[in-house]
Design a protein around this motif. Sequence first.
Motif, PDB file in Angstrom:
ATOM      1  N   TYR A   1      26.836  71.331  13.401  1.00  0.00           N
ATOM      2  CA  TYR A   1      25.727  72.269  13.638  1.00  0.00           C
ATOM      3  C   TYR A   1      25.260  72.961  12.412  1.00  0.00           C
ATOM      4  O   TYR A   1      25.960  72.225  11.370  1.00  0.00           O
ATOM      5  CB  TYR A   1      26.622  74.139  13.796  1.00  0.00           C
TER       6      TYR A   1
ATOM      7  N   GLU B   1      28.177  79.525  12.696  1.00  0.00           N
ATOM      8  CA  GLU B   1      27.781  79.155  13.393  1.00  0.00           C
ATOM      9  C   GLU B   1      28.679  78.170  14.642  1.00  0.00           C
ATOM     10  O   GLU B   1      28.575  78.408  15.772  1.00  0.00           O
ATOM     11  CB  GLU B   1      26.224  78.360  13.319  1.00  0.00           C
ATOM     12  N   LYS B   2      28.982  77.005  13.352  1.00  0.00           N
ATOM     13  CA  LYS B   2      30.331  76.497  14.096  1.00  0.00           C
ATOM     14  C   LYS B   2      31.373  77.182  14.497  1.00  0.00           C
ATOM     15  O   LYS B   2      31.986  76.589  15.087  1.00  0.00           O
ATOM     16  CB  LYS B   2      30.359  75.109  12.713  1.00  0.00           C
TER      17      LYS B   2
ATOM     18  N   SER C   1      29.827  71.357  10.998  1.00  0.00           N
ATOM     19  CA  SER C   1      28.276  71.511  10.315  1.00  0.00           C
ATOM     20  C   SER C   1      28.022  70.744   9.326  1.00  0.00           C
ATOM     21  O   SER C   1      29.116  70.270   8.145  1.00  0.00           O
ATOM     22  CB  SER C   1      29.063  72.909   9.477  1.00  0.00           C
TER      23      SER C   1
ATOM     24  N   LEU D   1      23.514  74.480  16.796  1.00  0.00           N
ATOM     25  CA  LEU D   1      23.748  73.151  17.720  1.00  0.00           C
ATOM     26  C   LEU D   1      22.471  72.013  16.837  1.00  0.00           C
ATOM     27  O   LEU D   1      21.619  71.874  17.592  1.00  0.00           O
ATOM     28  CB  LEU D   1      23.979  72.539  19.277  1.00  0.00           C
TER      29      LEU D   1
END
Length: 753
Positions: free
Chosen positions: A396, A401-402, A535, A559
């Motif tokens: 990511y 986000e990860k 990430s 992603l």
Amino acid sequence: MGARQSRNQKRSVAIVDDATSRIDALASLDDAAVAARARTLTAGGELADPAEFLAVLAVASQRSLGLTPFPVQSQAVLRLLEGDVIQMATGEGKTLVGAMAATGFGLMGRRVHVITVNDYLAARDAEWMRPLVEFFGLTVAAITEKLDAQQRRVAYASDVVYGPVNEIGFDVLRDQQITRRADAVQAPADVALVDEADSVLVDEALVPLVLAGNQPGVESTGQITDVVRHLREREHYTIDDDRRNVFLTDAGATRVEGALGIGSLYDDEHIGTTLVKVNLALHAKALLIRDIHYLVADGKVALIDASRGRVADLQRWPDGLQAAVEAKEGLDVTEGGKILDTITLQALMRRYPKVCGMTGTAVEATDQLRQFYDLHVSVIDRHRELRRFDEADRIYATAAEKNRAIVEEIVALHATGQPVLVGTHDVAESEALAEALAERGIDANVLNAKNDAEEARIVAEAGDLGRVTVSTQMAGRGTDIKLGGADETEHANVAELGGLAVIGTSRHRTARLDNQLRGRAGRQGDPGLSLFFVSLEDDVVTSGGSGESVSAQPDDSGLITAKRIQDFVGHCQRVTEGQLLEIHSQTWKYNQLLADQRIIIDERRARLLDTAQAWEELSRRSPERAAELADLDHPVREQAARDIMLFHLDQEWADHLAVMDDVRESIHLRAIARETPIDEYHRIAVREFKELAQRAVDKAVATFETVTIDADGAHLADEGLARPSATWTYMVSDNPLAGGGNSVVSGIGNLFR
């Protein structure tokens, strides 16, 4: 090397096949006859018939433990007896292999230390394997942190001794402080059989074992701590890119000087005192993070061992850093200490005539094991074929986000009932993830340094139907995770769901650590899954990819699927692996000379302890004083002389270590003067050591002539020469490349939100 290993393996397989064919014939013998056969085969201190001996061990194992070793386990035993480090996958039965090999060495007349990574495993394995060892009339014991000196003395006298590497190392250091041979707790051992060999010999080898004694030390006063607490990063201080060092800015120095009411921190009167305390307080504030580097429990600071994710019992930071952290947390500040002695893992292993070991991830550490210990690796095939599926990393753009994706993946897997084990990097991350899962209605078992006493229970339950376990690196070692819970009642159901799913919240600094975590799934032919999330903001990527930039197009969730980014992450990890190998290599070079000097000191200490040399030297140098003591019993005079000589020898050695530590701190500056740091370090070490023994004798003579000596011995305490009344161990990082001997890597991650 490869051809040699291949020949060894083919020979080992042939011997094991032969051993298997002999088991039935031995089965008709009674226990006494089987044990007698083993003693006959090992009578000369070597194996007369390896195949017959392996068959004897197999029969004894079945009778004493109810465990019949697989052929691959017998092959592993043979390779250990020949001095290799064996690689066996998780769940393949290394505990039995180690006990069989240790029993073999014991029968050959060699005392064995089975070196583990913690107290729990030492105690568990010694008790579990006791029937096998005692089947042959051998003795077995475990060394744990809670044993007193007499209990240790008894344990070390056993033929097979299980113990954590730290406890065994610190007992070596404590035995170097004794003044009577009878006070030693260790008995000499012939073999070190190292469990989790890569962890002990590679990961932990960067942390030297340090013994300290109590004395007032530099500490941050409450006023300095309060001033530093209000400093702001970037304005008042800066931290270097790898978060190892912190520096006051001009504005920060001015702010501190004003608050303390002093002219300049850099004046002669402050640079060695006030500035040191300010820097310690700043280090504690900026680089040492609660729940990552330490815990606060029962009003005390407890250090976390980064390589194992556990509380480091009885360990402290040196040089006032412990006091600075205690002041930062508003706790009572403990007294400081002086370093009395230190030993590296390499030097500790050199004390054993033979070293061998076992682990699930040795191949990736082949270079280090060969370079630093001259050990070779033998790979033992699995008893059953691996059925675990190792999914490609999910990468990511950002950590946020990860972390969201990790939570979603766990929720999805949990919904099916498949058990999930999540490997995090520190206590703070494990607790943040557990909290995020709780908000989604998932009650996770958390295993970290705060509750390591519950480790066995939590790990035993980790493979149960619907179980989610969040752990630091602790669950990577020593205990199998069985599908369907500890009693495997739901094994078939969990296997049907795909077995244990292992999730890594980021790549480790080496692929070997990743593989340790992966290895928790897929034991003994079970199905399983492993998946790592990464990430581009993770430490391994920012550190390994420093100075390089990549661009990628993530999808709406962040992603990134581009193969070149997968390759880049792999490249970053290889860079950090290279950095660690270089650090290890440099550390070894710096420590090698001190290790050689320590051997000289050890030999002189042994002569003073075991002979009348101390009295002979002092009476020759000061015959008048010796004549004054003629009326005392000879043993009293000898012991008084021994106490005096050993005190000053130990004091000079401790001072030498302190001098060389100071040299090490500043040695990187030699490069500026176009000198080679390691060569200059060696030159200084040789020069400083040259006069050490003579200085110790000269000071001993001066003490001998003035100290009160009567029927109770030499009254050294009256002269201010008392040995420390308490000792403890230090945790220090040992990285000559960082330019700061007590630097600490921080590992602050984003929360799972």
